[in-house]
Design a protein around this motif. Sequence first.
Motif, PDB file in Angstrom:
ATOM      1  N   THR A  54       0.775  -1.177   0.032  1.00 47.00           N
ATOM      2  CA  THR A  54       0.022  -0.075   0.084  1.00 47.00           C
ATOM      3  C   THR A  54       0.838   1.256  -0.103  1.00 47.00           C
ATOM      4  O   THR A  54       1.821   1.447   0.556  1.00 47.00           O
ATOM      5  CB  THR A  54      -0.875  -0.072   1.273  1.00 47.00           C
ATOM      6  OG1 THR A  54      -1.409  -1.289   1.525  1.00 47.00           O
ATOM      7  CG2 THR A  54      -1.957   1.150   1.183  1.00 47.00           C
ATOM      8  N   ASP A  55       0.436   2.270  -0.752  1.00 48.47           N
ATOM      9  CA  ASP A  55       1.001   3.688  -0.685  1.00 48.47           C
ATOM     10  C   ASP A  55       0.154   4.448  -0.117  1.00 48.47           C
ATOM     11  O   ASP A  55      -1.169   4.768  -0.726  1.00 48.47           O
ATOM     12  CB  ASP A  55       1.470   4.044  -2.205  1.00 48.47           C
ATOM     13  CG  ASP A  55       2.197   5.345  -2.061  1.00 48.47           C
ATOM     14  OD1 ASP A  55       2.033   6.215  -1.143  1.00 48.47           O
ATOM     15  OD2 ASP A  55       3.071   5.828  -3.087  1.00 48.47           O
ATOM     16  N   ALA A  60      -7.387   5.261  -3.718  1.00 49.82           N
ATOM     17  CA  ALA A  60      -7.872   4.032  -3.984  1.00 49.82           C
ATOM     18  C   ALA A  60      -6.918   2.849  -3.563  1.00 49.82           C
ATOM     19  O   ALA A  60      -7.713   1.705  -3.042  1.00 49.82           O
ATOM     20  CB  ALA A  60      -7.810   4.093  -5.612  1.00 49.82           C
ATOM     21  N   ALA A  61      -5.802   2.875  -3.373  1.00 45.85           N
ATOM     22  CA  ALA A  61      -5.077   1.782  -2.936  1.00 45.85           C
ATOM     23  C   ALA A  61      -5.200   1.569  -1.702  1.00 45.85           C
ATOM     24  O   ALA A  61      -5.162   0.297  -1.072  1.00 45.85           O
ATOM     25  CB  ALA A  61      -3.621   2.142  -3.306  1.00 45.85           C
ATOM     26  N   VAL A  66      -7.305  -1.669   2.852  1.00 44.91           N
ATOM     27  CA  VAL A  66      -8.283  -1.734   4.331  1.00 44.91           C
ATOM     28  C   VAL A  66      -9.361  -2.793   3.928  1.00 44.91           C
ATOM     29  O   VAL A  66      -9.449  -3.681   4.869  1.00 44.91           O
ATOM     30  CB  VAL A  66      -8.735  -0.478   4.495  1.00 44.91           C
ATOM     31  CG1 VAL A  66      -9.955  -0.669   5.626  1.00 44.91           C
ATOM     32  CG2 VAL A  66      -7.595   0.321   4.890  1.00 44.91           C
ATOM     33  N   GLU A  67      -9.917  -3.036   2.803  1.00 43.52           N
ATOM     34  CA  GLU A  67     -10.880  -3.814   2.435  1.00 43.52           C
ATOM     35  C   GLU A  67     -10.503  -5.220   2.446  1.00 43.52           C
ATOM     36  O   GLU A  67     -11.135  -6.103   2.886  1.00 43.52           O
ATOM     37  CB  GLU A  67     -11.842  -3.410   1.326  1.00 43.52           C
ATOM     38  CG  GLU A  67     -12.595  -2.190   1.324  1.00 43.52           C
ATOM     39  CD  GLU A  67     -13.645  -2.217   2.495  1.00 43.52           C
ATOM     40  OE1 GLU A  67     -14.234  -3.332   2.717  1.00 43.52           O
ATOM     41  OE2 GLU A  67     -13.787  -1.118   3.317  1.00 43.52           O
ATOM     42  N   ALA A  68      -9.309  -5.379   1.893  1.00 38.07           N
ATOM     43  CA  ALA A  68      -8.605  -6.692   1.863  1.00 38.07           C
ATOM     44  C   ALA A  68      -8.454  -7.321   3.155  1.00 38.07           C
ATOM     45  O   ALA A  68      -8.774  -8.301   3.285  1.00 38.07           O
ATOM     46  CB  ALA A  68      -7.202  -6.731   0.990  1.00 38.07           C
ATOM     47  N   VAL A  69      -8.152  -6.509   4.112  1.00 38.46           N
ATOM     48  CA  VAL A  69      -7.683  -6.856   5.605  1.00 38.46           C
ATOM     49  C   VAL A  69      -8.975  -7.262   6.138  1.00 38.46           C
ATOM     50  O   VAL A  69      -8.902  -8.212   6.818  1.00 38.46           O
ATOM     51  CB  VAL A  69      -6.903  -5.670   6.234  1.00 38.46           C
ATOM     52  CG1 VAL A  69      -6.900  -6.030   7.773  1.00 38.46           C
ATOM     53  CG2 VAL A  69      -5.653  -5.349   5.540  1.00 38.46           C
ATOM     54  N   VAL A 111      -5.207  10.353   7.294  1.00 35.63           N
ATOM     55  CA  VAL A 111      -6.690  10.554   7.037  1.00 35.63           C
ATOM     56  C   VAL A 111      -7.369   9.596   6.209  1.00 35.63           C
ATOM     57  O   VAL A 111      -8.551   9.058   6.382  1.00 35.63           O
ATOM     58  CB  VAL A 111      -6.824  11.782   6.470  1.00 35.63           C
ATOM     59  CG1 VAL A 111      -8.270  12.345   5.688  1.00 35.63           C
ATOM     60  CG2 VAL A 111      -6.532  13.222   7.396  1.00 35.63           C
ATOM     61  N   ARG A 112      -6.679   9.069   5.266  1.00 32.25           N
ATOM     62  CA  ARG A 112      -7.199   8.274   4.192  1.00 32.25           C
ATOM     63  C   ARG A 112      -7.363   6.801   4.876  1.00 32.25           C
ATOM     64  O   ARG A 112      -8.372   6.197   4.665  1.00 32.25           O
ATOM     65  CB  ARG A 112      -5.973   8.061   3.130  1.00 32.25           C
ATOM     66  CG  ARG A 112      -5.845   9.247   2.130  1.00 32.25           C
ATOM     67  CD  ARG A 112      -5.054   8.986   1.016  1.00 32.25           C
ATOM     68  NE  ARG A 112      -4.743  10.351   0.392  1.00 32.25           N
ATOM     69  CZ  ARG A 112      -3.823  11.053   0.315  1.00 32.25           C
ATOM     70  NH1 ARG A 112      -2.656  10.567   1.092  1.00 32.25           N
ATOM     71  NH2 ARG A 112      -3.610  12.095  -0.340  1.00 32.25           N
ATOM     72  N   VAL A 113      -6.398   6.161   5.524  1.00 33.33           N
ATOM     73  CA  VAL A 113      -6.395   5.158   6.382  1.00 33.33           C
ATOM     74  C   VAL A 113      -7.633   5.093   7.259  1.00 33.33           C
ATOM     75  O   VAL A 113      -8.407   4.012   7.422  1.00 33.33           O
ATOM     76  CB  VAL A 113      -5.122   4.697   6.813  1.00 33.33           C
ATOM     77  CG1 VAL A 113      -5.103   3.566   7.863  1.00 33.33           C
ATOM     78  CG2 VAL A 113      -3.828   4.474   6.068  1.00 33.33           C
TER      79      VAL A 113
END
Length: 251
Positions: A54-55, A60-61, A66-69, A111-113
Amino acid sequence: MSDFAGLVAVVTGGASGIGLSTARTLADRGARVAVLDLPHALEGLPAPLVGVPTDVRDDAAVREAVEAVAARFGGIDVVVNNAGIGAQGTVADNDDAEWARVLDVNVLGMVRVSRHALPHLRRSPHAAIVNTCSIAATAGLARRALYSASKGAVQALTLAMAADHVREGIRVNCVNPGTVDTPWVGRLLEAAADPEAERTALGARQPLGRLVTASEVAAAIAYLASPASGSTTGTALAVDGGLQGLRVRPA
């Protein structure tokens, strides 16, 4: 200790330094831990940690990671926003592009995470977010203008998030390390004219007389993330060898 048994934790920037020590600590205490980091950094990540490339600059990444986890482990209970980069210099030494780059990682990355983890955290009975801040947020450090600005934003963001989500059962705190003996600090020391003298000076700046260890910061993060600290939110926990609050006489 098994206070994280059954919990799922996400640690960004968890492939080295404070992040790796934190990921290992959480895993040792029973958590299933996903490490979000750049692909090359994840090479050789030790088991049982699960690497997710992840970057944090790519929304989007981040959402995909997060959804994969959440899909793999059945949810997310703890987020440790640790990914960050350093910067040196006064306000005159970094151009706008460098300011944008550092703030993008150190502030917007968190913020994104957090944004994409919130729906999963809301379903957890033990939800916690811990942000890695810095002594630079509260003490004026020479030649750290950009880095200090980013970490000042992190501390303010932590308090605002704690207020926003306290009624949702999500605790938000941060740790404020002093100078930590990490690979990044090691690279700074290697670039100094006299690495040993620079290491000595950095250690002497902290009243304990030495650099903070990554494991000490990890222990503080684990405390704030643990269900055992269920009444702690909106707190900045200093792990700085006394730098912020103590004024000791020179040795």
